[in-house]
Write a protein that holds these residues in place. Structure first.
Motif, PDB file in Angstrom:
ATOM      1  N   LYS A  82       0.835  -1.201   0.000  1.00 34.74           N
ATOM      2  CA  LYS A  82       0.000   0.000   0.000  1.00 34.74           C
ATOM      3  C   LYS A  82       0.869   1.249   0.000  1.00 34.74           C
ATOM      4  N   GLN A  85       2.349   1.595  -3.530  1.00 37.03           N
ATOM      5  CA  GLN A  85       1.309   2.045  -4.454  1.00 37.03           C
ATOM      6  C   GLN A  85       1.057   3.542  -4.277  1.00 37.03           C
ATOM      7  N   GLY A  86       1.041   3.993  -3.029  1.00 31.49           N
ATOM      8  CA  GLY A  86       0.840   5.415  -2.762  1.00 31.49           C
ATOM      9  C   GLY A  86       1.966   6.289  -3.277  1.00 31.49           C
ATOM     10  N   ARG A  87       3.141   5.694  -3.463  1.00 31.45           N
ATOM     11  CA  ARG A  87       4.294   6.431  -3.995  1.00 31.45           C
ATOM     12  C   ARG A  87       4.398   6.296  -5.512  1.00 31.45           C
ATOM     13  N   GLY A  88       3.416   5.647  -6.125  1.00 32.12           N
ATOM     14  CA  GLY A  88       3.392   5.540  -7.574  1.00 32.12           C
ATOM     15  C   GLY A  88       4.222   4.423  -8.156  1.00 32.12           C
ATOM     16  N   VAL A  89       4.655   3.476  -7.320  1.00 30.82           N
ATOM     17  CA  VAL A  89       5.439   2.339  -7.807  1.00 30.82           C
ATOM     18  C   VAL A  89       4.486   1.283  -8.360  1.00 30.82           C
ATOM     19  N   GLY A  90       4.845   0.658  -9.477  1.00 24.06           N
ATOM     20  CA  GLY A  90       4.020  -0.382 -10.069  1.00 24.06           C
ATOM     21  C   GLY A  90       4.088  -1.663  -9.275  1.00 24.06           C
ATOM     22  N   VAL A 138      11.895  -0.438 -12.261  1.00 25.24           N
ATOM     23  CA  VAL A 138      10.873  -0.504 -11.212  1.00 25.24           C
ATOM     24  C   VAL A 138      11.486  -0.937  -9.884  1.00 25.24           C
ATOM     25  N   ARG A 141      12.876   2.188  -8.324  1.00 27.53           N
ATOM     26  CA  ARG A 141      11.783   3.018  -7.800  1.00 27.53           C
ATOM     27  C   ARG A 141      11.222   2.420  -6.512  1.00 27.53           C
ATOM     28  N   ALA A 145      11.227   4.369  -2.951  1.00 30.98           N
ATOM     29  CA  ALA A 145       9.943   4.650  -2.307  1.00 30.98           C
ATOM     30  C   ALA A 145       9.837   4.002  -0.934  1.00 30.98           C
ATOM     31  N   ARG A 228       6.764  -0.643 -19.140  1.00 24.69           N
ATOM     32  CA  ARG A 228       6.899  -0.479 -17.697  1.00 24.69           C
ATOM     33  C   ARG A 228       6.701  -1.829 -17.044  1.00 24.69           C
ATOM     34  N   VAL A 230       5.744  -4.120 -13.462  1.00 22.20           N
ATOM     35  CA  VAL A 230       4.959  -4.128 -12.236  1.00 22.20           C
ATOM     36  C   VAL A 230       5.397  -5.337 -11.409  1.00 22.20           C
TER      37      VAL A 230
END
Length: 352
Positions: A82, A85-90, A138, A141, A145, A228, A230
């Motif tokens: 969570k 996800q809030g930091r924009g990571v896939g 990713v 990132r 994050a 990209r 995920v």
């Protein structure tokens, strides 16, 4: 022969494979989903099921296996996802239960097991070179994050004990293991832990995904062809070392191909992987790169330990004594492994 409906107290289950219809029922009851389709994807470290609900939305249900390392780490895993996800990571984000929880506990015959639900991730496992660049991106990132993650702590660390210490304990419990084989592992693990202790002060620490072998992420392309990646399956995430998280991918390739040294394809993938990591702002030091052979050996010991720690579940065929003996030679070869770029400054590759 006499038969009885009574349960024999000496008939002890070690692992059950739960019917897909039961998982569908639990998902409907605890997540409020109108499940239209549910099927077992695979059994393994955990048992995973594909679900499709009304409207065509897809999920993956994970029924956690009781692992020899200890309790489920699901509260940490879902909270980390969570946060990312809030930091924009896939990432494949978790789905809360109708009661607002991260998972539910199910009374399986062998003991209580956790069930968690995650969003399905489109795409395919990395194959082309730019797929590996996207995977490295990713991962960088994710590491960035996770620096300010402040949720429930991980119950487990990807340190010397988590990667090799437990494995040695399980090898010592392996029934009938040849004393010479065990002594070889005791010597090898002791040597690797000494090497880790000497290198540790200079190594970069991160919150690791822990299992980035190439099959725990999907790569998707947009209409313009830009790719990209995920990430999913964070069951083995925890605090550890950058060199370990990076080294899982080449370890997986070496293991699957039965190689004791890198081939040209692995070198190409590795170069693109590092280029993607650096293009996303990830910093890799010379010490991290120099430690890769160490962590590839430690990863192999961790994986080996997952097998010998589950003889009650998987049996000795997953790690027979002859195979265990050969892995000493494999890791000796990997100690001299050369993946290509010798320094952080020489890591090249195409822009991402």
């Amino acid at each position: 022969m006499a038969t009885s409906d009574a349960c024999d107290p000496e008939l002890v289950p070690t692992h059950t494979t739960v019917a897909a219809r039961s998982v569908a029922g639990w998902a409907q009851r605890h997540y409020g989903l109108a499940v239209e389709h549910c099927v077992l994807i695979r059994r393994g470290l955990n048992d995973n099921y594909a679900l499709r609900v009304a409207g065509g939305v897809r999920h993956v249900a994970r029924l956690y296996t009781i692992r020899p390392r200890g309790p489920f780490n699901v509260d940490f895993e879902t909270a980390l996802l969570k946060h990312l996800q809030g930091r924009g990571v896939g990432v494949a984000a978790p789905v809360d239960t109708t009661a607002g929880g991260s998972h539910v506990r199910l009374p399986c015959p062998e003991g209580e097991r956790g069930l968690a639900l995650f969003h399905h991730v489109e795409g395919a496992v990395p194959d082309a070179l730019d797929d590996f660049a996207a995977t490295g991106e990713v991962l960088a990132r994710m590491h960035a994050a996770a620096r300010d993650y402040a949720g429930p702590p991980s119950l487990y660390a990807l340190d010397g004990h988590g990667l090799a210490g437990r494995t040695l304990a399980w090898l010592r419990a392996y029934p009938g293991l040849d004393a010479g084989v065990l002594a070889s592992y005791e010597s090898l693990i002791g040597s690797l832990l000494e090497e880790l202790a000497a290198a540790e002060p200079a190594l970069t620490r991160v919150l690791c995904h822990g299992d980035t072998h190439g099959f725990n992420n999907h790569v998707v392309a947009d209409e313009a062809g830009s790719k990209r990646a995920v990430l999913f399956d964070f069951d083995d995430a925890g605090p550890g070392f950058l060199a370990y998280d990076l080294g899982v991918m080449p370890w997986s390739y070496l293991l699957r191909k039965g190689l004791r040294e890198a081939d040209d394809l692995l070198r190409e993938r590795w170069t693109h992987y590092l280029a993607g990591y650096r293009a996303a702002g990830g910093l890799i030091t010379d010490a991290d790169l120099a430690a890769l052979p160490l962590f590839i050996q430690l990863r192999h010991l961790w994986n080996l330990g997952e097998g010998v720690g589950r003889l009650h579940h998987w049996g000795t065929s997953v790690a027979p004594e002859d195979w265990l003996r050969k892995q000493i030679e494999v890791m000796a070869a990997w100690k001299r492994l050369d993946l290509g770029p010798a320094s952080a400054d020489s890591v090249g590759g195409p822009p991402v």
